[in-house]
Motif scaffolding. Structure first.
Motif, mmCIF file in Angstrom:
data_model
loop_
_atom_site.group_PDB
_atom_site.id
_atom_site.type_symbol
_atom_site.label_atom_id
_atom_site.label_comp_id
_atom_site.label_asym_id
_atom_site.label_seq_id
_atom_site.Cartn_x
_atom_site.Cartn_y
_atom_site.Cartn_z
ATOM 1 N N THR A 160 6.158 61.265 78.344
ATOM 2 C CA THR A 160 6.291 59.938 77.790
ATOM 3 C C THR A 160 7.504 60.133 76.681
ATOM 4 N N TYR A 161 7.497 61.210 75.941
ATOM 5 C CA TYR A 161 8.670 61.484 75.125
ATOM 6 C C TYR A 161 9.999 61.502 75.822
ATOM 7 N N LEU A 162 9.999 62.446 76.923
ATOM 8 C CA LEU A 162 11.242 62.703 77.918
ATOM 9 C C LEU A 162 11.830 61.523 78.283
ATOM 10 N N ALA A 163 10.820 60.805 79.027
ATOM 11 C CA ALA A 163 11.175 59.515 79.675
ATOM 12 C C ALA A 163 11.800 58.370 78.810
ATOM 13 N N GLY A 164 10.980 58.287 77.548
ATOM 14 C CA GLY A 164 11.589 57.170 76.700
ATOM 15 C C GLY A 164 13.044 57.649 75.786
ATOM 16 N N SER A 165 13.020 58.842 75.748
ATOM 17 C CA SER A 165 14.182 59.501 74.946
ATOM 18 C C SER A 165 15.542 59.588 76.063
ATOM 19 N N TRP A 166 15.332 60.141 77.108
ATOM 20 C CA TRP A 166 16.516 60.216 78.320
ATOM 21 C C TRP A 166 16.847 58.891 78.538
ATOM 22 N N LEU A 167 15.922 57.951 78.815
ATOM 23 C CA LEU A 167 16.356 56.525 79.004
ATOM 24 C C LEU A 167 16.860 55.887 78.069
ATOM 25 N N ALA A 168 16.794 56.183 76.982
ATOM 26 C CA ALA A 168 17.518 55.503 75.576
ATOM 27 C C ALA A 168 18.978 55.879 75.412
ATOM 28 N N ILE A 169 19.005 57.137 75.719
ATOM 29 C CA ILE A 169 20.503 57.907 75.723
ATOM 30 C C ILE A 169 21.410 57.522 76.893
ATOM 31 N N MET A 170 20.743 57.162 77.983
ATOM 32 C CA MET A 170 21.783 57.374 79.115
ATOM 33 C C MET A 170 22.786 56.020 79.192
ATOM 34 N N PRO A 171 22.394 54.808 78.892
ATOM 35 C CA PRO A 171 23.557 53.773 78.677
ATOM 36 C C PRO A 171 24.639 54.269 78.128
ATOM 37 N N GLY A 172 24.555 54.864 76.696
ATOM 38 C CA GLY A 172 25.699 55.134 76.030
ATOM 39 C C GLY A 172 26.383 56.532 76.592
ATOM 40 N N MET A 173 25.530 57.448 77.185
ATOM 41 C CA MET A 173 25.936 58.540 77.897
ATOM 42 C C MET A 173 27.191 57.886 78.856
ATOM 43 N N VAL A 174 26.608 57.237 79.767
ATOM 44 C CA VAL A 174 27.615 56.578 80.904
ATOM 45 C C VAL A 174 28.770 56.137 80.522
ATOM 46 N N CYS A 175 28.729 55.153 79.341
ATOM 47 C CA CYS A 175 29.889 54.638 78.690
ATOM 48 C C CYS A 175 30.743 55.621 78.347
ATOM 49 N N LEU A 176 30.257 56.936 77.560
ATOM 50 C CA LEU A 176 31.363 57.943 77.074
ATOM 51 C C LEU A 176 31.947 58.809 78.582
ATOM 52 N N VAL A 177 31.095 59.090 79.409
ATOM 53 C CA VAL A 177 31.651 59.680 80.835
ATOM 54 C C VAL A 177 32.859 58.793 81.312
ATOM 55 N N ILE A 178 32.480 57.459 81.397
ATOM 56 C CA ILE A 178 33.508 56.916 81.997
ATOM 57 C C ILE A 178 34.724 56.683 81.376
ATOM 58 N N ALA A 179 34.431 56.551 79.941
ATOM 59 C CA ALA A 179 35.709 56.578 79.278
ATOM 60 C C ALA A 179 36.751 57.697 79.209
ATOM 61 N N GLY A 180 35.618 58.991 78.894
ATOM 62 C CA GLY A 180 36.317 60.261 79.064
ATOM 63 C C GLY A 180 36.898 60.597 80.388
ATOM 64 N N ASN A 181 36.309 60.212 81.476
ATOM 65 C CA ASN A 181 36.825 60.827 82.647
ATOM 66 C C ASN A 181 38.029 59.771 83.306
ATOM 67 N N SER A 182 38.215 58.761 82.799
ATOM 68 C CA SER A 182 39.266 58.308 83.203
ATOM 69 C C SER A 182 40.061 57.349 82.215
ATOM 70 N N LEU A 183 39.627 57.222 80.962
ATOM 71 C CA LEU A 183 40.409 56.240 80.000
ATOM 72 C C LEU A 183 40.475 54.881 80.630
ATOM 73 N N ASP A 184 39.805 54.407 81.475
ATOM 74 C CA ASP A 184 40.013 53.306 82.297
ATOM 75 C C ASP A 184 38.938 52.099 81.517
ATOM 76 N N PHE A 185 39.495 51.543 80.410
ATOM 77 C CA PHE A 185 38.625 50.675 79.459
ATOM 78 C C PHE A 185 38.669 49.229 80.287
ATOM 79 N N SER A 186 39.424 49.082 81.334
ATOM 80 C CA SER A 186 39.187 47.816 82.253
ATOM 81 C C SER A 186 38.095 47.839 83.272
ATOM 82 N N SER A 187 37.258 48.982 83.434
ATOM 83 C CA SER A 187 36.378 49.266 84.391
ATOM 84 C C SER A 187 35.167 48.334 84.076
ATOM 85 N N PRO A 188 34.708 47.483 84.937
ATOM 86 C CA PRO A 188 33.680 46.418 84.911
ATOM 87 C C PRO A 188 32.317 47.353 84.500
#
Length: 224
Positions: A160-188
């Motif tokens: 319960t802890y892992l699922a709730g915590s991991w899912l909460a962190i993922m959206p922000g993590m995806v944003c950071l990965v996209i920004a750091g990987n390509s620095l393409d802030f125009s990506s939808p």
């Protein structure tokens, strides 16, 4: 009533010691995340091992800044691999801090909470609402290791802890990965996940405040 014993909190003391040691190493420049890209350049296997090692280090100490680590990974690995490695690393980090709390003997902590019912009701709310509460408090951006340690000590169900915590962190993590990987802030995709993360943060703040108020009201009713 069990007395407070320092040895009951050995896992917590280990985490504090690790935080001090690695904090000094980072502050003095002996350890530097900026050197990771050069160290593992064109060596993907080594890159994955180094990154997972840093996540293990973070789980024990909490001194490695999560956002910085995510961005570093996105700079040394292609997008799909960076997402996968950061996802696994996040789960590892969350699990380690939770395990340290879980293996801590909490009888003396519970006796302390029993003497302070106003504080205890907030801990009880975390246990009562399980997944939703784990999700909400991680969305608030609080320290992952402190939360993992605390929720482990409260004996919140691990999955319960892992699922709730991991899912909460993922959206922000995806944003950071996209920004750091390509620095393409125009990506939808970047803006979609940023919007999702923003909405989730707002909803989490509202949800947490409501549940804490409900726990406070319930505690007040019991005292009457």
């Amino acid at each position: 009533m069990k007395k407070f014993r320092l040895r009951d909190y050995l896992p917590v003391l280990i985490m504090v010691l690790c935080a001090v040691i690695f904090g000094v190493l980072l502050a003095t420049g002996v350890m530097d995340l900026d050197t990771v890209p050069q160290l593992v350049a064109n060596r993907p296997v080594l890159a994955v091992l180094v990154v997972l090692g840093l996540y293990v280090l973070k789980g024990f100490s909490g001194v490695v800044v999560y956002n910085a680590l995510v961005v570093v990974v996105s700079m040394v690995l292609p997008l799909p691999a960076a997402l996968a490695v950061n996802g696994v690393g996040t789960a590892v980090c969350l699990s380690i801090s939770y395990a340290m709390g879980r293996f801590t003997k909490t009888e003396s902590l519970e006796s302390v909470l029993d003497r302070h019912p106003k504080i205890k009701r907030y801990f009880s709310a975390t246990q009562e609402y399980g997944f939703a509460m784990c999700f909400a408090i991680h969305m608030l951006g609080l320290n992952m290791e402190v939360l993992g340690l605390l929720l482990g000590m409260l004996r919140v169900d691990y999955l319960t802890y892992l699922a709730g915590s991991w899912l909460a962190i993922m959206p922000g993590m995806v944003c950071l990965v996209i920004a750091g990987n390509s620095l393409d802030f125009s990506s939808p995709v970047f803006w979609v996940f940023l919007a999702i993360n923003t909405v989730l943060v707002v909803c989490s703040v509202v949800y947490t405040l409501r549940k804490l108020r409900a726990a406070k009201a319930k505690g007040a009713e019991r005292e009457e």
